[in-house]
Design a protein around this motif. Structure first.
Motif, PDB file in Angstrom:
ATOM      1  N   PHE A 121      45.069  45.035  32.522  1.00 58.64           N
ATOM      2  CA  PHE A 121      45.902  44.028  33.183  1.00 58.64           C
ATOM      3  C   PHE A 121      47.045  44.712  33.914  1.00 58.64           C
ATOM      4  CE2 PHE A 121      44.336  41.997  29.199  1.00 58.64           C
ATOM      5  CZ  PHE A 121      43.505  41.047  29.792  1.00 58.64           C
ATOM      6  N   THR A 122      47.595  44.018  34.912  1.00 60.23           N
ATOM      7  CA  THR A 122      48.741  44.565  35.636  1.00 60.23           C
ATOM      8  C   THR A 122      50.037  43.946  35.111  1.00 60.23           C
ATOM      9  OG1 THR A 122      48.340  42.853  37.302  1.00 60.23           O
ATOM     10  CG2 THR A 122      47.543  45.063  37.790  1.00 60.23           C
ATOM     11  N   SER A 123      51.082  44.739  35.219  1.00 56.55           N
ATOM     12  CA  SER A 123      52.425  44.245  34.930  1.00 56.55           C
ATOM     13  C   SER A 123      53.366  44.869  35.948  1.00 56.55           C
ATOM     14  CB  SER A 123      52.853  44.638  33.511  1.00 56.55           C
ATOM     15  OG  SER A 123      54.256  44.492  33.360  1.00 56.55           O
ATOM     16  N   ASP A 124      54.418  44.129  36.326  1.00 55.57           N
ATOM     17  CA  ASP A 124      55.398  44.728  37.239  1.00 55.57           C
ATOM     18  C   ASP A 124      56.440  45.526  36.477  1.00 55.57           C
ATOM     19  OD1 ASP A 124      54.116  43.577  39.371  1.00 55.57           O
ATOM     20  OD2 ASP A 124      55.377  41.765  39.357  1.00 55.57           O
ATOM     21  N   ASP A 125      56.423  45.401  35.169  1.00 51.01           N
ATOM     22  CA  ASP A 125      57.407  46.135  34.352  1.00 51.01           C
ATOM     23  C   ASP A 125      56.801  46.353  32.979  1.00 51.01           C
ATOM     24  OD1 ASP A 125      59.422  47.102  32.814  1.00 51.01           O
ATOM     25  OD2 ASP A 125      60.878  45.545  33.328  1.00 51.01           O
ATOM     26  N   VAL A 126      56.129  47.458  32.873  1.00 57.36           N
ATOM     27  CA  VAL A 126      55.303  47.683  31.702  1.00 57.36           C
ATOM     28  C   VAL A 126      56.148  47.905  30.445  1.00 57.36           C
ATOM     29  CG1 VAL A 126      54.944  50.169  31.742  1.00 57.36           C
ATOM     30  CG2 VAL A 126      52.991  48.667  31.354  1.00 57.36           C
ATOM     31  N   VAL A 127      57.371  48.380  30.626  1.00 57.90           N
ATOM     32  CA  VAL A 127      58.251  48.574  29.466  1.00 57.90           C
ATOM     33  C   VAL A 127      58.598  47.222  28.852  1.00 57.90           C
ATOM     34  CG1 VAL A 127      60.471  49.463  28.669  1.00 57.90           C
ATOM     35  CG2 VAL A 127      59.193  50.716  30.420  1.00 57.90           C
TER      36      VAL A 127
ATOM     37  N   PHE B 156      52.415  56.177  37.406  1.00 58.60           N
ATOM     38  CA  PHE B 156      51.549  55.259  36.675  1.00 58.60           C
ATOM     39  C   PHE B 156      52.041  55.203  35.238  1.00 58.60           C
ATOM     40  CE2 PHE B 156      47.180  54.464  34.730  1.00 58.60           C
ATOM     41  CZ  PHE B 156      46.996  53.198  35.276  1.00 58.60           C
ATOM     42  N   LEU B 157      52.320  53.998  34.760  1.00 58.25           N
ATOM     43  CA  LEU B 157      52.696  53.794  33.367  1.00 58.25           C
ATOM     44  C   LEU B 157      51.658  52.863  32.753  1.00 58.25           C
ATOM     45  CD1 LEU B 157      56.512  53.090  33.833  1.00 58.25           C
ATOM     46  CD2 LEU B 157      55.447  55.197  33.028  1.00 58.25           C
ATOM     47  N   HIS B 158      51.228  53.172  31.545  1.00 59.34           N
ATOM     48  CA  HIS B 158      50.217  52.306  30.949  1.00 59.34           C
ATOM     49  C   HIS B 158      50.235  52.427  29.429  1.00 59.34           C
ATOM     50  CE1 HIS B 158      46.868  55.634  31.045  1.00 59.34           C
ATOM     51  NE2 HIS B 158      48.005  56.193  31.324  1.00 59.34           N
ATOM     52  N   PHE B 159      49.702  51.386  28.784  1.00 56.44           N
ATOM     53  CA  PHE B 159      49.549  51.430  27.330  1.00 56.44           C
ATOM     54  C   PHE B 159      48.299  50.659  26.936  1.00 56.44           C
ATOM     55  CE2 PHE B 159      52.249  47.688  28.009  1.00 56.44           C
ATOM     56  CZ  PHE B 159      51.678  46.731  27.173  1.00 56.44           C
ATOM     57  N   TYR B 160      47.883  50.864  25.689  1.00 53.94           N
ATOM     58  CA  TYR B 160      46.625  50.288  25.220  1.00 53.94           C
ATOM     59  C   TYR B 160      46.826  49.471  23.957  1.00 53.94           C
ATOM     60  CZ  TYR B 160      44.481  53.821  28.238  1.00 53.94           C
ATOM     61  OH  TYR B 160      44.106  54.595  29.313  1.00 53.94           O
ATOM     62  N   THR B 161      45.875  48.563  23.713  1.00 52.52           N
ATOM     63  CA  THR B 161      45.792  47.915  22.396  1.00 52.52           C
ATOM     64  C   THR B 161      44.794  48.682  21.538  1.00 52.52           C
ATOM     65  OG1 THR B 161      43.910  46.482  22.917  1.00 52.52           O
ATOM     66  CG2 THR B 161      46.122  45.657  23.477  1.00 52.52           C
ATOM     67  N   HIS B 162      44.758  48.343  20.279  1.00 57.11           N
ATOM     68  CA  HIS B 162      43.658  48.795  19.426  1.00 57.11           C
ATOM     69  C   HIS B 162      42.363  48.179  19.910  1.00 57.11           C
ATOM     70  CE1 HIS B 162      46.796  49.294  16.021  1.00 57.11           C
ATOM     71  NE2 HIS B 162      46.778  50.338  16.829  1.00 57.11           N
ATOM     72  N   MET B 163      41.254  48.658  19.350  1.00 55.56           N
ATOM     73  CA  MET B 163      39.963  48.026  19.571  1.00 55.56           C
ATOM     74  C   MET B 163      39.990  46.620  18.969  1.00 55.56           C
ATOM     75  SD  MET B 163      37.638  50.221  20.834  1.00 55.56           S
ATOM     76  CE  MET B 163      37.736  51.974  21.283  1.00 55.56           C
ATOM     77  N   LEU B 164      39.386  45.675  19.668  1.00 50.18           N
ATOM     78  CA  LEU B 164      39.265  44.340  19.077  1.00 50.18           C
ATOM     79  C   LEU B 164      38.270  44.384  17.921  1.00 50.18           C
ATOM     80  CD1 LEU B 164      40.605  43.792  21.875  1.00 50.18           C
ATOM     81  CD2 LEU B 164      39.463  41.567  21.806  1.00 50.18           C
ATOM     82  N   GLY B 165      37.156  45.046  18.151  1.00 49.07           N
ATOM     83  CA  GLY B 165      36.181  45.230  17.069  1.00 49.07           C
ATOM     84  C   GLY B 165      35.869  46.710  17.015  1.00 49.07           C
ATOM     85  N   SER B 166      34.753  47.100  17.626  1.00 45.95           N
ATOM     86  CA  SER B 166      34.429  48.522  17.621  1.00 45.95           C
ATOM     87  C   SER B 166      34.280  49.103  19.024  1.00 45.95           C
ATOM     88  CB  SER B 166      33.127  48.740  16.851  1.00 45.95           C
ATOM     89  OG  SER B 166      32.086  48.011  17.457  1.00 45.95           O
ATOM     90  N   ARG B 167      34.417  48.276  20.108  1.00 46.85           N
ATOM     91  CA  ARG B 167      34.247  48.882  21.426  1.00 46.85           C
ATOM     92  C   ARG B 167      35.150  48.333  22.514  1.00 46.85           C
ATOM     93  NH1 ARG B 167      28.759  46.613  24.309  1.00 46.85           N
ATOM     94  NH2 ARG B 167      29.253  48.372  25.632  1.00 46.85           N
ATOM     95  N   VAL B 168      35.652  47.112  22.385  1.00 49.12           N
ATOM     96  CA  VAL B 168      36.429  46.523  23.486  1.00 49.12           C
ATOM     97  C   VAL B 168      37.917  46.584  23.174  1.00 49.12           C
ATOM     98  CG1 VAL B 168      36.895  44.394  24.750  1.00 49.12           C
ATOM     99  CG2 VAL B 168      34.536  45.024  24.225  1.00 49.12           C
ATOM    100  N   PHE B 169      38.711  46.930  24.176  1.00 48.05           N
ATOM    101  CA  PHE B 169      40.158  46.924  24.005  1.00 48.05           C
ATOM    102  C   PHE B 169      40.809  46.541  25.328  1.00 48.05           C
ATOM    103  CE2 PHE B 169      40.893  51.015  26.135  1.00 48.05           C
ATOM    104  CZ  PHE B 169      39.643  51.606  26.034  1.00 48.05           C
ATOM    105  N   PHE B 170      42.136  46.431  25.314  1.00 50.60           N
ATOM    106  CA  PHE B 170      42.871  46.074  26.532  1.00 50.60           C
ATOM    107  C   PHE B 170      43.825  47.200  26.918  1.00 50.60           C
ATOM    108  CE2 PHE B 170      42.316  41.770  24.491  1.00 50.60           C
ATOM    109  CZ  PHE B 170      41.349  41.301  25.384  1.00 50.60           C
ATOM    110  N   GLU B 171      44.165  47.202  28.210  1.00 48.96           N
ATOM    111  CA  GLU B 171      45.162  48.140  28.716  1.00 48.96           C
ATOM    112  C   GLU B 171      46.127  47.329  29.587  1.00 48.96           C
ATOM    113  OE1 GLU B 171      43.473  51.017  31.431  1.00 48.96           O
ATOM    114  OE2 GLU B 171      45.297  52.245  31.501  1.00 48.96           O
ATOM    115  N   VAL B 172      47.355  47.776  29.665  1.00 46.41           N
ATOM    116  CA  VAL B 172      48.291  47.184  30.622  1.00 46.41           C
ATOM    117  C   VAL B 172      48.808  48.330  31.486  1.00 46.41           C
ATOM    118  CG1 VAL B 172      50.422  45.882  30.960  1.00 46.41           C
ATOM    119  CG2 VAL B 172      48.935  45.372  28.999  1.00 46.41           C
ATOM    120  N   VAL B 173      48.771  48.137  32.801  1.00 46.33           N
ATOM    121  CA  VAL B 173      49.145  49.220  33.708  1.00 46.33           C
ATOM    122  C   VAL B 173      50.219  48.752  34.694  1.00 46.33           C
ATOM    123  CG1 VAL B 173      46.735  49.995  33.584  1.00 46.33           C
ATOM    124  CG2 VAL B 173      47.535  48.809  35.630  1.00 46.33           C
TER     125      VAL B 173
END
Lengths: 609, 609
Positions: free
Chosen positions: A500-506, A559-576
């Motif tokens: 996902f995009t964010s204008d202010d990732v912090v 580029f600034l970004h962070f991640y979530t944990h895996m939801l189960g064993s393969r899918v996760f989210f990122e914010v950039v």
């Protein structure tokens, strides 16, 4: 002059199996004819006449017998033996009903550097062939001992001067040498007896090994095949477009699938030539029913199946804005990012909702590119399935597709964390289909390739190839493990994520942490290295470290970004957050993310609601 | 001067996993220390001090931190930034307790071609390092922008003239350039701070790609590492022998197994240097408990498990000459060929009975080369298990091992078909272990490598590598599918066969056909091609065709051979006749055999009694 119908061929060497497997696959994929590679015939239990009958039954012509090697520019005794050898092969060809034989330029130690002798001996070969209704197509191998450019082979053919003697042009041999293809324009089309096509990645290696192991179907590699084919076709060449691709993977993969991928490549190549080639060839190359792609307007939504994702989405500030009227699908939204959460199937990104002004046209185009229909139709909008099994739903940007969803009861708490939209989706693909899947997405959605990256992850090498439309509304990152074998690699299989995009990732990270979103911790060593590499201001580095934000920089911006944990064993989210037009995907940080995901999995059960 | 103890190291980049996996594997394989590859540290959740503690617990020293890149010969502002970057890494190293940092020759566009400047800046770096007890080991990358030979890096180090500045020599960078290693002899051993070892196959490709993907452990490739190590050791170099191998397979394979293979390579390399290196280094390289190999006297027997093989063996003229006194093993013999048929296990070649004058010594040697004991001991003779699971039983050539077998009742019919002995055995190995298995067999049995072949089989590429002793008494052919993935390839998995010798293969084939042996039919197309290629006398060609004999020829002589059907799904027999010292294995005919085996399987159930 009315153009004869365009014929599409494939060489049997492109396909795995014995000859029966290969012919069946070529016919099923809709090819008109084949080149028979000699070894495929030798090991076959079918006699040549039986092969001819089988091809007849399948509607395939045998347009080339290949290869005949090390014939020309040799001493008289060797020449006599070579003529005898050729006559035996002519016997086979007559039984096959094949009228053209490929003769490769010699690599033999017996050969001498004498164009006149080569021409004279090829003339004699062509005379004998001609008496039996056979033509000789002489081809310059890129590693030919004396003749290794198409210009040189053409000089010899012209000097050989026999109606049954002509050229075979092979895009690999021509383009791998970096030859100027303008010279093709002086060759009369009638003297080009055969045209073989292969693409290839740019590799700096021995050209013979490159050719024998790493060829690809058109559009999968780095060669400009469109210009090449346009140039050859403009000479008046009226023979087949024939694929001759030596590839280690194709040699051992299901030939039916390989043949279909080959056909898709030809469709895309023809479209390119019909759009941008010389005017006189465009009509001939045109692909019926292949409409022009509409520029995508962005991701309308991404459909996701995962174990109980509602908790994570809520903790990331998403709001459940509707329930599908007939299907078990919930729609979650924040800013312009919409996630359709589907219950009851295995964890994966199930479909991409692509906004386009002409959904029906876009879906028809994708089907013409050999996408299958969407197997499990959950949407009223036109939909297809990409070769990797991901659905593509084409919807209007106005959002009328959302009418399928009933809004939930009012009064729901909205925790907005500053997500504004979807930046990209990232899929891990099987190695054997990687090139074809990438080509499909580009051609079906009108994307352009971005630079490829390869990096060492903790459990092996990963190659990453992304594509986007010109306006960067649709970005897709495809990843592949260049090797994955055995029982060791404990990492998740085929991870996928939505960025996902964010204008202010912090601020976004702060808000999500406050809501209890399961964000991934990044180890301190990473920040010590950031300090060493970039000398960021200390307070900025502290901020990154505090919120486990990753950092990258390119010639445009940051580029600034962070991640979530895996939801189960393969899918996760990122914010950039892309600052000043940063164009990449932070691939340099992927190994850190992978190790952190693994560390978390070792230490904890996966994050669940 | 008394030599310090020889230390054996491995770089963490050789091994798959995160740092914890790598360190555990290195320690378990008996390494003394590690090079820590920077990226392994960056992604680790352990702080440097924790890594130091972990290594201490495991008995590993951290002998190198690597790599530091693009440091030298740069403008002043870049130099300042690079010094800052280095200081941050010194911080990390001090916490790690690592005293040597690898600095690679620059590939940066910022660098200039100025040896004086490079030396001056490296001098400054070394001064700062020296103040913190750290040494700088400068290494010429084979693709360094200006400095890419060890001679050049040595000139710069000498000019830099600082006690904390020395060289790192890496066999790949030196040998891939084809450098003359005699120049190493002028370098004082004390100025060689570190020695990295990697082998590699001979590949004509971009040296950077070659280095990053295709390095191998010593003895697996084409480099003369023995002479290289001997030369470096003779300078007085007293640091570790450290493996630094970038390899796509190792990056994703079980690190415990990779580390064990790495250690075996070092054992074999040390033996070679201690036998043939400069006199002053031999004692230091000597491997305790590794006795010299006895030359094998031939195959005493091959143990085979297969579905009901007695019928096929009898039809091939073998005689059941005895029954094992305590185990369900029958001994069959014809000429000097003995097959021990074992009941009740899965179809495979279970063990090789190798005749040698010193069975116990040979088995001890194999164990020192990390063979495991034979898991299922059926023989009183010393036995081990090779890394591919095949047993090796060492027996005296006099045949006293046969006392274990009780002869069967007399009066049995002896159908001798002219088989005289065992020519070779052929095993298919997994790709990931192929190089190590080949190295093990060579080192354990005292074999020499023969030329490698690669060919296109109907279901993918096959690489074949054989080895034999000098007297050609023991020949082993190892095959590997260079790719095997997915569900397509319908061929048998991992075929194995025993090849018997005959002095007259035509008579043998005739006799076996008369007895009803299930011999493999070869298609007619093959013989038409033989005719075209070799113009054999017609009556000879007819003979080959009639008995489905295959034919090959090399610079020595001719080769005639034929095959049986599969006994079950993977094991079969071959009979060969070598005429005038033909040295190969008829690999050119393998695709024909494979297609014929498949064709037979499609058309029939496998041949059973």
């Amino acid at each position: 002059m009315r153009s004869p119908e365009l014929r599409l061929d494939i060489a049997t060497v492109c396909l795995s199996g014995t000859l029966d497997d290969k012919l069946a696959a070529a016919a099923a994929a809709g090819f008109d004819g084949v080149e028979i590679f000699e070894n495929d015939l030798l090991v076959s239990t079918w006699a040549p006449r039986e092969i001819r009958a089988r091809c007849g039954d399948l509607g395939l012509s045998i347009d080339l017998y290949q290869p005949f090697r090390d014939f020309e520019a040799v001493p008289p005794d060797v020449f006599e033996a070579n003529l005898r050898r050729a006559e035996r092969k002519f016997d086979v060809m007559q039984q096959l009903g094949a009228d053209t034989m490929l003769v490769c330029s010699s690599v033999s130690p017996d050969a001498v550097d004498d164009d006149d002798l080569a021409a004279e001996q090829l003339h004699e070969l062509a005379s004998r062939a001609g008496e039996r209704g056979i033509r000789i197509a002489y081809e310059a191998l890129a590693w030919g001992r004396f003749v290794n450019t198409y210009e040189h082979s053409w000089r010899i053919v012209r000097r050989g001067d026999h109606p049954a003697l002509g050229l075979c042009l092979d895009s690999f041999h021509v383009l791998s040498k970096g030859s100027d293809i303008a010279g093709i324009r002086v060759i009369p089309g009638a003297k080009i007896f055969f045209l073989q096509l292969a693409d290839a990645p740019k590799l700096r290696m021995d050209v013979l090994q490159w050719s024998r192991h790493h060829r690809l179907f058109p559009g999968q590699g780095a060669f400009d095949l469109s210009t090449f084919v346009g140039t050859v076709a403009a000479t008046g060449y009226a023979g087949p477009l024939s694929l001759e691709v030596f590839n280690d993977v194709f040699r051992q993969s299901d030939p039916a699938r390989t043949a279909a991928d080959a056909m898709r490549s030809l469709v895309i190549l023809r479209e390119d030539v019909s759009n941008t080639g010389p005017v006189q060839v465009r009509e001939r190359m045109r692909v019926a029913d292949l409409s022009t792609v509409s520029a995508p307007a962005g991701y309308a939504f991404v459909e996701l199946a995962a174990p109980a994702p509602a908790g994570i989405l809520a903790a990331m500030g998403f709001v459940h804005i509707g329930q599908h009227n007939t299907r078990p699908i919930q729609l979650w939204q924040q800013g312009d990012a919409r996630v359709a959460v589907r219950a009851g199937v295995s964890e994966r990104i199930g479909a991409l909702g692509v906004a386009t002004s002409e959904p029906l046209v876009a879906a028809q185009r994708a089907k013409r590119l050999l996408a299958s229909g969407m197997s499990d139709v959950d949407y009223d909008d036109p939909a297809v399935t990409a070769p990797d099994g991901v659905g593509i739903v084409f919807v209007r940007p106005e959002g009328d597709w959302m009418a399928d969803f009933t809004p939930p009861e009012p009064g729901m708490v909205v925790n907005t964390c500053g997500i504004t939209g979807i930046d990209h989706i990232s899929l891990t693909e099987p190695f054997d289909d990687f090139d074809q899947i990438a080509l499909f997405y580009r051609a079906a959605l009108g994307l352009e390739p971005e630079p490829e990256a390869e990096f060492a992850a903790p459990f092996g090498l990963i190659r990453s190839r992304s594509a986007s439309d010109r306006d960067r509304r649709i970005r897709i990152a495809l990843n592949v493990a260049t090797l994955r074998r055995g029982h060791w690699a404990p990492a998740v299989l085929d991870p996928q994520h939505i960025a996902f995009t964010s204008d202010d990732v912090v601020t976004t990270a702060m808000a999500m942490r406050a809501l209890g979103a399961p964000l991934l911790d990044i180890p301190g060593n990473y920040y010590d290295d950031l300090d060493a590499r970039f000398a960021l201001p200390p307070e900025r580095l502290d901020l990154l470290r505090s919120y486990s934000l990753l950092y990258d920089r390119d010639e445009h911006g940051e580029f600034l970004h962070f991640y979530t944990h895996m939801l189960g064993s393969r899918v996760f989210f990122e914010v950039v957050q892309r600052i000043d037009g940063y164009a990449g995907y932070g691939v340099v940080n992927s190994p850190v993310r992978m190790a952190a995901h693994r560390q978390f999995r070792l230490a904890n059960a996966p994050a669940r609601e």
